[in-house]
Design an enzyme around this catalytic site. Structure first.
Site, PDB file in Angstrom:
ATOM      1  N   GLY A  44    -105.839  26.293   4.655  1.00 55.44           N
ATOM      2  CA  GLY A  44    -106.475  25.327   3.829  1.00 55.44           C
ATOM      3  C   GLY A  44    -105.880  24.093   4.190  1.00 55.44           C
ATOM      4  O   GLY A  44    -106.317  22.920   4.078  1.00 55.44           O
ATOM      5  N   ASP A  86    -100.596  25.896  -6.673  1.00 56.99           N
ATOM      6  CA  ASP A  86    -101.533  26.248  -7.923  1.00 56.99           C
ATOM      7  C   ASP A  86    -100.396  27.168  -8.758  1.00 56.99           C
ATOM      8  O   ASP A  86     -99.592  26.535  -9.447  1.00 56.99           O
ATOM      9  CB  ASP A  86    -102.547  27.126  -7.579  1.00 56.99           C
ATOM     10  CG  ASP A  86    -103.454  27.625  -8.500  1.00 56.99           C
ATOM     11  OD1 ASP A  86    -103.326  27.051  -9.665  1.00 56.99           O
ATOM     12  OD2 ASP A  86    -104.217  28.444  -8.265  1.00 56.99           O
ATOM     13  N   LYS A 100    -101.599  21.669  -9.019  1.00 58.60           N
ATOM     14  CA  LYS A 100    -102.429  22.116 -10.243  1.00 58.60           C
ATOM     15  C   LYS A 100    -101.453  22.345 -11.128  1.00 58.60           C
ATOM     16  O   LYS A 100    -101.083  23.656 -11.140  1.00 58.60           O
ATOM     17  CB  LYS A 100    -103.341  22.937  -9.936  1.00 58.60           C
ATOM     18  CG  LYS A 100    -104.751  23.263 -10.774  1.00 58.60           C
ATOM     19  CD  LYS A 100    -105.355  24.453 -10.385  1.00 58.60           C
ATOM     20  CE  LYS A 100    -106.583  24.217  -9.186  1.00 58.60           C
ATOM     21  NZ  LYS A 100    -107.410  25.562  -9.123  1.00 58.60           N
ATOM     22  N   PHE A 144    -111.695  24.826 -10.432  1.00 59.15           N
ATOM     23  CA  PHE A 144    -111.538  25.362  -9.075  1.00 59.15           C
ATOM     24  C   PHE A 144    -112.121  24.104  -8.215  1.00 59.15           C
ATOM     25  O   PHE A 144    -113.288  23.686  -8.196  1.00 59.15           O
ATOM     26  CB  PHE A 144    -112.306  26.648  -8.816  1.00 59.15           C
ATOM     27  CG  PHE A 144    -111.833  27.387  -7.552  1.00 59.15           C
ATOM     28  CD1 PHE A 144    -110.683  28.144  -7.360  1.00 59.15           C
ATOM     29  CD2 PHE A 144    -112.758  27.203  -6.418  1.00 59.15           C
ATOM     30  CE1 PHE A 144    -110.266  28.431  -6.025  1.00 59.15           C
ATOM     31  CE2 PHE A 144    -112.282  27.844  -5.222  1.00 59.15           C
ATOM     32  CZ  PHE A 144    -111.076  28.446  -4.985  1.00 59.15           C
TER      33      PHE A 144
HETATM   34  P1  IMP Z   1    -100.621  29.650  -5.279  1.00 59.20           P
HETATM   35  O1  IMP Z   1     -99.630  30.747  -4.730  1.00 59.20           O
HETATM   36  O2  IMP Z   1    -101.179  30.233  -6.655  1.00 59.20           O
HETATM   37  O3  IMP Z   1     -99.703  28.569  -5.723  1.00 59.20           O
HETATM   38  O4  IMP Z   1    -101.835  29.531  -4.571  1.00 59.20           O
HETATM   39  C1  IMP Z   1    -101.871  28.832  -3.282  1.00 59.20           C
HETATM   40  C2  IMP Z   1    -103.162  28.873  -2.453  1.00 59.20           C
HETATM   41  O5  IMP Z   1    -104.293  29.121  -3.275  1.00 59.20           O
HETATM   42  C3  IMP Z   1    -103.525  27.576  -2.030  1.00 59.20           C
HETATM   43  O6  IMP Z   1    -102.894  27.222  -0.809  1.00 59.20           O
HETATM   44  C4  IMP Z   1    -105.315  27.676  -1.765  1.00 59.20           C
HETATM   45  O7  IMP Z   1    -105.335  28.229  -0.671  1.00 59.20           O
HETATM   46  C5  IMP Z   1    -105.530  28.486  -2.909  1.00 59.20           C
HETATM   47  N1  IMP Z   1    -106.168  27.649  -4.136  1.00 59.20           N
HETATM   48  C6  IMP Z   1    -105.533  27.594  -5.312  1.00 59.20           C
HETATM   49  N2  IMP Z   1    -106.125  26.968  -6.087  1.00 59.20           N
HETATM   50  C7  IMP Z   1    -107.352  26.686  -5.369  1.00 59.20           C
HETATM   51  C8  IMP Z   1    -108.350  25.761  -5.644  1.00 59.20           C
HETATM   52  O8  IMP Z   1    -108.888  25.215  -6.606  1.00 59.20           O
HETATM   53  N3  IMP Z   1    -109.329  25.761  -4.838  1.00 59.20           N
HETATM   54  C9  IMP Z   1    -109.011  26.367  -3.371  1.00 59.20           C
HETATM   55  N4  IMP Z   1    -108.210  26.917  -3.057  1.00 59.20           N
HETATM   56  C10 IMP Z   1    -107.067  27.402  -4.040  1.00 59.20           C
HETATM   57 MG    MG Z   2    -103.592  27.457   1.213  1.00 56.34          MG
END
Ligand code: IMP
Ligand code: MG
Length: 180
Positions: A44, A103, A131, A152
């Site tokens: 990403g 996230d 987020k 999303f």
């Molecule tokens: P976390 O571990 O939940 O903080 O997730 C982080 C990863 O989830 C990010 O590096 C993204 O790859 C993916 N992610 C979280 N939210 C989104 C979104 O709204 N769109 C696309 N990818 C997301």
């Molecule tokens: Mg990512």
């Protein structure tokens, strides 16, 4: 066409450019006299990282890590798995982790623990998007491009099921695309 799957554009190409230039200036000032090691979290972050490092006017180097936690869905599974390690020693280095979006925080809190065990001189997080609504782990970014709504989102490196990474802007994905 992929553009038709976007409900609303949140950050245009120009908005992204301006904000990333400012982040680059901030990092350049904060790390003056240092040679930071930027570690991008694949996949990403690659678009953001490519623009950000060119906005950092320092002798910096670049490495990548890859983690899997998401699958092809829109919510996190909770488990983090390192599928590609940094590959170099980070001991004594000023490390900046570059992420696309913070996230739940599960990925970054795991990576912070993993990398801090390797004794870097410093460890910071730079995320393009935050987020905060969905936070589960206690992680705060040192550098953040934008605080985004609890939707999303795709584009500029961010995907849904590996698509939309090449959108030059960031937008909210239509719910009909993933709840069909
Ligand atoms: P976390 O571990 O939940 O903080 O997730 C982080 C990863 O989830 C990010 O590096 C993204 O790859 C993916 N992610 C979280 N939210 C989104 C979104 O709204 N769109 C696309 N990818 C997301
Ligand atoms: Mg990512």
């Amino acid at each position: 066409m992929m553009h038709d799957d976007v409900e609303k554009i949140l950050y245009t190409k120009e908005t992204l450019e301006n904000r990333i230039a400012a982040l680059g200036r901030q990092i350049t000032a904060d790390y003056a006299g240092k040679a930071p090691l930027c570690i991008g979290v694949l996949k990403g972050s690659f678009v953001f990282m490519a623009d950000l490092i060119r906005a950092i006017d320092l002798d910096c180097s670049v490495e990548f890590m890859a983690v899997s936690s998401y699958g092809d869905g829109t919510t996190t599974t909770g488990a983090v798995n390192i599928t590609k390690d940094v590959g170099v020693s980070i001991e004594g280095r000023d490390v900046i982790i570059i992420e696309d979006i913070l996230d739940s925080g599960v990925t970054l809190s795991y990576l912070m623990g993993y990398l801090s065990a390797m004794k870097p001189a410093s460890l910071a997080i730079c995320t393009l998007l935050d987020k905060p609504a969905r936070r589960k782990a206690d992680v705060k970014p040192d550098y953040c491009g934008f605080e985004c709504p609890d939707e999303f989102i795709v584009g500029y490196g961010l995907d849904y099921a590996q698509r939309y990474r090449n959108l030059p802007y960031i937008g909210i994905l239509k719910r009909s695309v993933y709840s069909a």
